[in-house]
Design a protein around this motif. Structure first.
Motif, PDB file in Angstrom:
ATOM      1  N   LEU A 264       0.770  -1.505  -0.283  1.00 57.20           N
ATOM      2  CA  LEU A 264       0.409  -0.057   0.067  1.00 57.20           C
ATOM      3  C   LEU A 264       0.764   0.921  -0.307  1.00 57.20           C
ATOM      4  CD1 LEU A 264      -2.632   1.702   0.428  1.00 57.20           C
ATOM      5  CD2 LEU A 264      -2.490   1.081   2.548  1.00 57.20           C
ATOM      6  N   ILE A 265       1.063   2.397  -0.611  1.00 52.37           N
ATOM      7  CA  ILE A 265       1.312   3.539  -0.848  1.00 52.37           C
ATOM      8  C   ILE A 265       0.517   4.639  -0.812  1.00 52.37           C
ATOM      9  CG2 ILE A 265       2.728   5.120  -2.027  1.00 52.37           C
ATOM     10  CD1 ILE A 265       3.510   2.294  -4.667  1.00 52.37           C
TER      11      ILE A 265
ATOM     12  N   PHE B 242       2.613   1.446   7.081  1.00 49.98           N
ATOM     13  CA  PHE B 242       1.483   1.927   5.744  1.00 49.98           C
ATOM     14  C   PHE B 242       2.905   2.688   4.941  1.00 49.98           C
ATOM     15  CE2 PHE B 242      -1.062   3.540   7.784  1.00 49.98           C
ATOM     16  CZ  PHE B 242      -1.067   5.066   6.916  1.00 49.98           C
ATOM     17  N   MET B 243       3.831   2.424   4.180  1.00 46.92           N
ATOM     18  CA  MET B 243       4.222   3.079   3.353  1.00 46.92           C
ATOM     19  C   MET B 243       3.367   4.609   2.746  1.00 46.92           C
ATOM     20  SD  MET B 243       7.106   2.956  -1.040  1.00 46.92           S
ATOM     21  CE  MET B 243       6.791   4.367  -1.474  1.00 46.92           C
ATOM     22  N   ARG B 244       4.505   5.799   2.230  1.00 48.20           N
ATOM     23  CA  ARG B 244       3.764   6.845   1.912  1.00 48.20           C
ATOM     24  C   ARG B 244       4.421   7.852   1.507  1.00 48.20           C
ATOM     25  NH1 ARG B 244       2.482   7.481   8.167  1.00 48.20           N
ATOM     26  NH2 ARG B 244       1.667   5.947   8.631  1.00 48.20           N
TER      27      ARG B 244
ATOM     28  N   MET C 283       9.438   3.910  -7.873  1.00 50.42           N
ATOM     29  CA  MET C 283      10.772   2.733  -7.613  1.00 50.42           C
ATOM     30  C   MET C 283      10.429   2.056  -6.771  1.00 50.42           C
ATOM     31  SD  MET C 283      13.497   5.959  -7.310  1.00 50.42           S
ATOM     32  CE  MET C 283      14.569   5.029  -6.498  1.00 50.42           C
ATOM     33  N   ALA C 284       9.871   2.119  -5.775  1.00 47.72           N
ATOM     34  CA  ALA C 284       8.424   1.000  -4.745  1.00 47.72           C
ATOM     35  C   ALA C 284       8.202  -0.087  -5.566  1.00 47.72           C
ATOM     36  CB  ALA C 284       7.655   1.707  -4.372  1.00 47.72           C
ATOM     37  N   GLY C 285       7.095  -0.003  -6.038  1.00 45.92           N
ATOM     38  CA  GLY C 285       6.893  -0.791  -6.889  1.00 45.92           C
ATOM     39  C   GLY C 285       7.510  -1.668  -7.816  1.00 45.92           C
ATOM     40  N   ARG C 286       8.868  -1.201  -7.542  1.00 47.06           N
ATOM     41  CA  ARG C 286       9.874  -2.325  -8.460  1.00 47.06           C
ATOM     42  C   ARG C 286      11.263  -2.624  -6.758  1.00 47.06           C
ATOM     43  NH1 ARG C 286      11.115   2.273 -12.639  1.00 47.06           N
ATOM     44  NH2 ARG C 286      12.702   2.545 -10.804  1.00 47.06           N
ATOM     45  N   GLY C 287      10.309  -2.507  -5.968  1.00 49.26           N
ATOM     46  CA  GLY C 287      10.674  -3.103  -4.409  1.00 49.26           C
ATOM     47  C   GLY C 287      12.412  -1.806  -3.969  1.00 49.26           C
ATOM     48  N   GLU C 288      12.535  -1.087  -4.752  1.00 46.36           N
ATOM     49  CA  GLU C 288      13.379  -0.082  -4.327  1.00 46.36           C
ATOM     50  C   GLU C 288      13.175   0.775  -4.048  1.00 46.36           C
ATOM     51  OE1 GLU C 288      14.136   1.307  -8.053  1.00 46.36           O
ATOM     52  OE2 GLU C 288      15.056  -0.860  -9.042  1.00 46.36           O
ATOM     53  N   VAL C 289      12.571   0.871  -2.405  1.00 41.82           N
ATOM     54  CA  VAL C 289      12.141   1.648  -1.849  1.00 41.82           C
ATOM     55  C   VAL C 289      12.822   2.638  -0.770  1.00 41.82           C
ATOM     56  CG1 VAL C 289      11.001   2.719   0.622  1.00 41.82           C
ATOM     57  CG2 VAL C 289       9.757   0.748  -0.917  1.00 41.82           C
TER      58      VAL C 289
ATOM     59  N   ASN D 176      16.107   7.063  -0.296  1.00 38.48           N
ATOM     60  CA  ASN D 176      17.984   7.907  -0.162  1.00 38.48           C
ATOM     61  C   ASN D 176      17.820   9.400  -1.356  1.00 38.48           C
ATOM     62  OD1 ASN D 176      19.393   6.390   1.450  1.00 38.48           O
ATOM     63  ND2 ASN D 176      19.784   4.880   0.162  1.00 38.48           N
ATOM     64  N   ARG D 177      17.302   8.735  -2.534  1.00 35.03           N
ATOM     65  CA  ARG D 177      16.958  10.126  -3.240  1.00 35.03           C
ATOM     66  C   ARG D 177      16.396  11.259  -3.681  1.00 35.03           C
ATOM     67  NH1 ARG D 177      15.341   9.040  -9.907  1.00 35.03           N
ATOM     68  NH2 ARG D 177      15.260  10.797 -10.503  1.00 35.03           N
TER      69      ARG D 177
END
Length: 189
Positions: free
Chosen positions: A87-88, A127-129, A172-178, A183-184
């Motif tokens: 969930l984002i 959950f991610m925000r 990026m989050a959807g690709r597992g790069e949270v 960092n970016r």
């Protein structure tokens, strides 16, 4: 699968306001990835599609901001996702400068009533925000009037860039790069 929820208030009266920046980001994602958000379901306007090989549901709750958790709870239950990882939620943040974004994996509502309601309905704050900075309210302003106000022309330019950055962060989050997204985009200055 990911559910990406942008917070805002329904009706054209609120279009382009600070509080609807979550809807604006969903609209950008919709446009960029050709995912129409036009189906009424789960107290939201939703669209189903794929971003970088990952199935997604884009959602714009139609419950008004303070009741966003009702829609989010229905979405999470229906699609049986793990809300801690899939969930984002994208929303406005008055503690961030105009145009800045910040990604978090968990945390308090920080005074945001939409997030407060989501936490209440989920029963936790993990959950991610993606928080999109709309700037601090000026002294003497009523908070509701400020967040329901529109951006100046200069602010709108910064917000366009912030929306683009938020789209990239979600991708990026959807690709597992949270962590990479944090960092970016979470840098100061």
């Amino acid at each position: 699968m990911f559910i990406i929820v942008g917070l805002g208030n329904p009706s054209s009266r609120y279009e382009g306001t600070r509080h609807n920046i979550g809807f604006d980001v969903i609209d950008r994602i919709s446009e960029e990835y050709h995912i129409p958000v036009d189906t009424r379901k789960h107290r939201a306007l939703i669209g189903k599609g794929v971003i970088d090989g990952t199935k997604v549901i884009l959602a714009k709750p139609q419950t008004f901001m303070n009741l966003s958790g009702e829609s989010v709870r229905e979405l999470v239950d229906y699609y049986k996702i793990d809300e801690e990882n899939e969930l984002i939620v994208v929303y406005d943040d008055i503690s961030l400068d105009v145009g800045k974004i910040r990604i978090r994996k968990k945390g308090s509502a920080g005074g945001h009533n939409g997030i407060k309601n989501i936490i209440a309905h989920l029963g936790h704050d993990v959950f991610m925000r993606v928080k999109v900075g709309v700037g601090e309210k000026p002294k003497g302003y009523d908070l509701a009037d400020y967040v329901l106000g529109h951006f100046s022309k200069e602010e709108r330019e910064a917000m366009d860039e912030a929306c683009e950055n938020a789209v990239q962060a979600v991708s990026m989050a959807g690709r597992g790069e949270v962590d990479e997204a944090m960092n970016r985009f979470n840098r100061k200055g």
